[in-house]
Structure formats: C-alpha cells, structure tokens
Design an enzyme around this catalytic site. Structure first.
Site, PDB file in Angstrom:
ATOM      1  N   HIS A  56      44.083  31.902  31.644  1.00  0.00           N
ATOM      2  CA  HIS A  56      45.517  32.203  31.636  1.00  0.00           C
ATOM      3  C   HIS A  56      46.069  32.061  33.043  1.00  0.00           C
ATOM      4  O   HIS A  56      45.323  31.855  33.996  1.00  0.00           O
ATOM      5  CB  HIS A  56      45.794  33.585  31.037  1.00  0.00           C
ATOM      6  CG  HIS A  56      45.278  34.745  31.831  1.00  0.00           C
ATOM      7  ND1 HIS A  56      43.934  35.025  31.991  1.00  0.00           N
ATOM      8  CD2 HIS A  56      45.944  35.710  32.520  1.00  0.00           C
ATOM      9  CE1 HIS A  56      43.791  36.111  32.721  1.00  0.00           C
ATOM     10  NE2 HIS A  56      44.992  36.540  33.068  1.00  0.00           N
ATOM     11  N   HIS A  58      47.610  33.959  35.373  1.00  0.00           N
ATOM     12  CA  HIS A  58      47.701  34.935  36.468  1.00  0.00           C
ATOM     13  C   HIS A  58      46.976  34.447  37.727  1.00  0.00           C
ATOM     14  O   HIS A  58      45.922  33.832  37.650  1.00  0.00           O
ATOM     15  CB  HIS A  58      47.145  36.287  36.018  1.00  0.00           C
ATOM     16  CG  HIS A  58      48.070  37.009  35.074  1.00  0.00           C
ATOM     17  ND1 HIS A  58      47.639  38.015  34.239  1.00  0.00           N
ATOM     18  CD2 HIS A  58      49.401  36.871  34.850  1.00  0.00           C
ATOM     19  CE1 HIS A  58      48.673  38.459  33.532  1.00  0.00           C
ATOM     20  NE2 HIS A  58      49.741  37.781  33.879  1.00  0.00           N
ATOM     21  N   ASP A  60      45.178  35.848  39.949  1.00  0.00           N
ATOM     22  CA  ASP A  60      43.790  36.237  40.233  1.00  0.00           C
ATOM     23  C   ASP A  60      42.792  35.397  39.397  1.00  0.00           C
ATOM     24  O   ASP A  60      41.576  35.558  39.535  1.00  0.00           O
ATOM     25  CB  ASP A  60      43.557  37.744  40.029  1.00  0.00           C
ATOM     26  CG  ASP A  60      43.768  38.214  38.607  1.00  0.00           C
ATOM     27  OD1 ASP A  60      44.809  37.869  38.015  1.00  0.00           O
ATOM     28  OD2 ASP A  60      42.898  38.932  38.074  1.00  0.00           O
ATOM     29  N   HIS A  61      43.330  34.491  38.560  1.00  0.00           N
ATOM     30  CA  HIS A  61      42.469  33.588  37.770  1.00  0.00           C
ATOM     31  C   HIS A  61      42.678  32.126  38.150  1.00  0.00           C
ATOM     32  O   HIS A  61      41.868  31.273  37.783  1.00  0.00           O
ATOM     33  CB  HIS A  61      42.741  33.780  36.268  1.00  0.00           C
ATOM     34  CG  HIS A  61      42.469  35.188  35.820  1.00  0.00           C
ATOM     35  ND1 HIS A  61      41.391  35.522  35.028  1.00  0.00           N
ATOM     36  CD2 HIS A  61      43.098  36.356  36.107  1.00  0.00           C
ATOM     37  CE1 HIS A  61      41.398  36.837  34.838  1.00  0.00           C
ATOM     38  NE2 HIS A  61      42.411  37.367  35.484  1.00  0.00           N
ATOM     39  N   HIS A 112      47.677  39.646  26.357  1.00  0.00           N
ATOM     40  CA  HIS A 112      47.755  39.872  27.809  1.00  0.00           C
ATOM     41  C   HIS A 112      48.806  38.925  28.397  1.00  0.00           C
ATOM     42  O   HIS A 112      49.705  39.344  29.122  1.00  0.00           O
ATOM     43  CB  HIS A 112      46.374  39.640  28.408  1.00  0.00           C
ATOM     44  CG  HIS A 112      46.293  39.800  29.891  1.00  0.00           C
ATOM     45  ND1 HIS A 112      46.411  41.019  30.514  1.00  0.00           N
ATOM     46  CD2 HIS A 112      46.089  38.886  30.882  1.00  0.00           C
ATOM     47  CE1 HIS A 112      46.283  40.843  31.829  1.00  0.00           C
ATOM     48  NE2 HIS A 112      46.103  39.562  32.079  1.00  0.00           N
ATOM     49  N   ASP A 133      41.046  37.992  30.399  1.00  0.00           N
ATOM     50  CA  ASP A 133      41.588  39.357  30.427  1.00  0.00           C
ATOM     51  C   ASP A 133      42.013  39.803  29.032  1.00  0.00           C
ATOM     52  O   ASP A 133      42.937  40.605  28.881  1.00  0.00           O
ATOM     53  CB  ASP A 133      42.804  39.450  31.371  1.00  0.00           C
ATOM     54  CG  ASP A 133      42.418  39.379  32.839  1.00  0.00           C
ATOM     55  OD1 ASP A 133      41.212  39.322  33.141  1.00  0.00           O
ATOM     56  OD2 ASP A 133      43.338  39.370  33.679  1.00  0.00           O
ATOM     57  N   HIS A 171      36.817  40.848  34.668  1.00  0.00           N
ATOM     58  CA  HIS A 171      36.929  41.991  35.587  1.00  0.00           C
ATOM     59  C   HIS A 171      35.819  43.009  35.367  1.00  0.00           C
ATOM     60  O   HIS A 171      35.341  43.196  34.247  1.00  0.00           O
ATOM     61  CB  HIS A 171      38.271  42.726  35.407  1.00  0.00           C
ATOM     62  CG  HIS A 171      39.462  41.962  35.890  1.00  0.00           C
ATOM     63  ND1 HIS A 171      39.915  42.035  37.182  1.00  0.00           N
ATOM     64  CD2 HIS A 171      40.290  41.094  35.247  1.00  0.00           C
ATOM     65  CE1 HIS A 171      40.990  41.266  37.321  1.00  0.00           C
ATOM     66  NE2 HIS A 171      41.235  40.674  36.159  1.00  0.00           N
TER      67      HIS A 171
END
Ligand code: ZN
Ligand code: FE
Length: 259
Positions: A56, A58, A60-61, A112, A133, A171
């Site tokens: 996805h 975001h 942090d990905h 998410h 996530d 995570h």
C-alpha cells in the site's frame, strides 16, 4: 528454497527480504527505507535485487522504492488503485505475479487503505502471506481509509487461507496487540500462552514473526468477532447489542484505537 529474513526499519517496521541462493537474486516487500536493503546488499557481494513488492501507499512502506529501483533496476509491483512511486506493474485483485520463482496471488484487502493488497503464495509445505498493514500478528491495521465493513471482509477472506500459512506482516506490534487481546478475552488460554511467549521473545529482542493462520484464528480478536465471549465484551464496551460480527469488529477496532 527461498529464504526469508526481516530487515528492521524505522522503529517497528520490517522489510521482508526474500533470497534465492541458487541465483543470488533477492526481492523485498515494502521497503519504506532504502538504507537497510542497501546495507544488506553491501554485505552480500554478488547479490542482485530483482523485485520490489508493495502492499500500500504509506510512506513507511514505499519511501525506499524509487532509490532501490534506480540503483538496482528492480521491477516494482504495487496496487493499481494507489499512488506507488516507480511502479512497473499495477496489480488488481486476482492477479498473479511470479517473483524468484514463487507465484503469488494478489488479494485486494481494503480497510487500512482503500487499495491495499496482500500477496499469497499457495504451497502445500509452506504457504506464505505478505499482509502489509492489514492482518497483523494478533491484530489488524487501523482504518485510515476504509470502513469497518471493508476491513472485516478483508480479514475474513485472509482467514480462509490454510492453517499453515505463514503470516509476514509489516510491523512489530505483536506484544501491544496481545495486551489488547488479553483485555478482550481474559479467559482464552491460547491468548494467555501467546502473550507470555511473545513477552519473553521481546525481552530477548527477538522478532515475533512470522505468525501463522492457525495461531491467528485462535488468538487474534479481530478474527474472532463471531465468538460469543468477544461479542459480549464488545457489547459491554459500547453499551449496545452488536448484533452482527461486523458491528462487533467495529466496536473492537474503535476500542483498540484508544487502548
Ligand atoms: Zn500503513
Ligand atoms: Fe505501516
């Protein structure tokens, strides 16, 4: 045999690294930061990053995707309906991708984010799920874009995968998720045992992943909205009758947001 290791990133992300020893090719899932991947490649001369899978949009990905692609020429796979940097292959539900000789089915798992996808490799010995996530060990992602209904549906779908499916989420949230699971199901012995085990692992700084679906079905409250005792706790919490599993799920998710 593909070896899978976690490269820690930021405070609690894992970038999953898939390695094919025969060809010295590797792939990564959700590289939010290029640095840990580049450090690994530096330490492993002769290895080549051939593929990047993204679940996805975001940061942090995806934060490391463009740099890694520029440096390695790796092919970037990501959800079609999200803005993924440097994406080469846009994926929709039901698509298949082959990476390092492993075929992955793409599952659309909105919740998410709206376009979130998961990658599932069916295998009689070692089925693999990269769940981003969406499904966490003992938990699930927050509802940033989707509805409780969408997330519940997505999780129910993942929950139909085989017991042995190894769950590689993005995570290290397992211990805090289990604290919540204990609050939801104080009398569930599987939850209690897992909480104890993961507490020990984290004290030793050990990773709590991968999980597996048999364990998730026994201990993850977000897969257990149909259990009478879970419904009862949700009802106590909201002061209403949460008549459907979706309503129970929504009550759990709202509770966890403030837990
Ligand atoms: Zn995310
Ligand atoms: Fe994340």
């Amino acid at each position: 045999m593909i070896q899978i290791d976690a490269l820690p990133a930021f405070s609690d992300n894992y970038i999953w690294l898939l390695q094919d020893n025969a060809s010295k090719r590797c792939a990564v899932v959700d590289p939010g930061d290029a640095a840990p991947v580049l450090a690994w490649l530096d330490d492993h001369p002769g290895w080549h990053l051939s593929d990047i899978l993204v679940t996805h949009h975001h940061a942090d990905h995806t934060g490391g995707v463009a740099q890694l692609k520029n440096l390695s020429g790796a092919r970037v796979y990501g959800p079609a309906s999200e803005n993924i940097p440097a994406r080469d292959v846009a994926l929709d539900d039901g698509d298949e991708v082959t990476v390092l000789g492993l075929t992955f089915a793409v599952h659309a798992v909105a919740g998410h984010t709206l376009g979130h996808i998961a990658f599932y490799h069916a295998d009689s010995q070692r089925p693999l799920l990269f769940s981003g996530d969406t499904l966490f060990a003992a938990g699930c992602g927050r509802l940033f874009e989707g509805t409780p209904q969408q997330m519940h549906h997505s999780l129910q779908r993942l929950a139909t995968l085989p017991d042995a499916t190894l769950v590689y989420c993005a995570h290290e949230y397992t211990l805090s998720n289990l604290r919540f699971a204990v609050a939801v199901e104080p009398d569930n012995p599987d939850v209690a045992a897992r909480f104890e085990q993961v507490t020990q692992w984290r004290e030793q700084d050990r990773i709590s992943l991968p999980s597996n679906l048999a364990l998730e079905r026994k201990t993850n409250p977000f897969l257990r909205a149909s259990q009478p005792s879970v419904k009862q706790k949700a009802d106590e919490r909201t002061g209403t009758d949460n008549a459907s599993p979706v309503e129970v799920f929504a009550a759990l998710r709202a509770w966890k947001d403030k837990f």
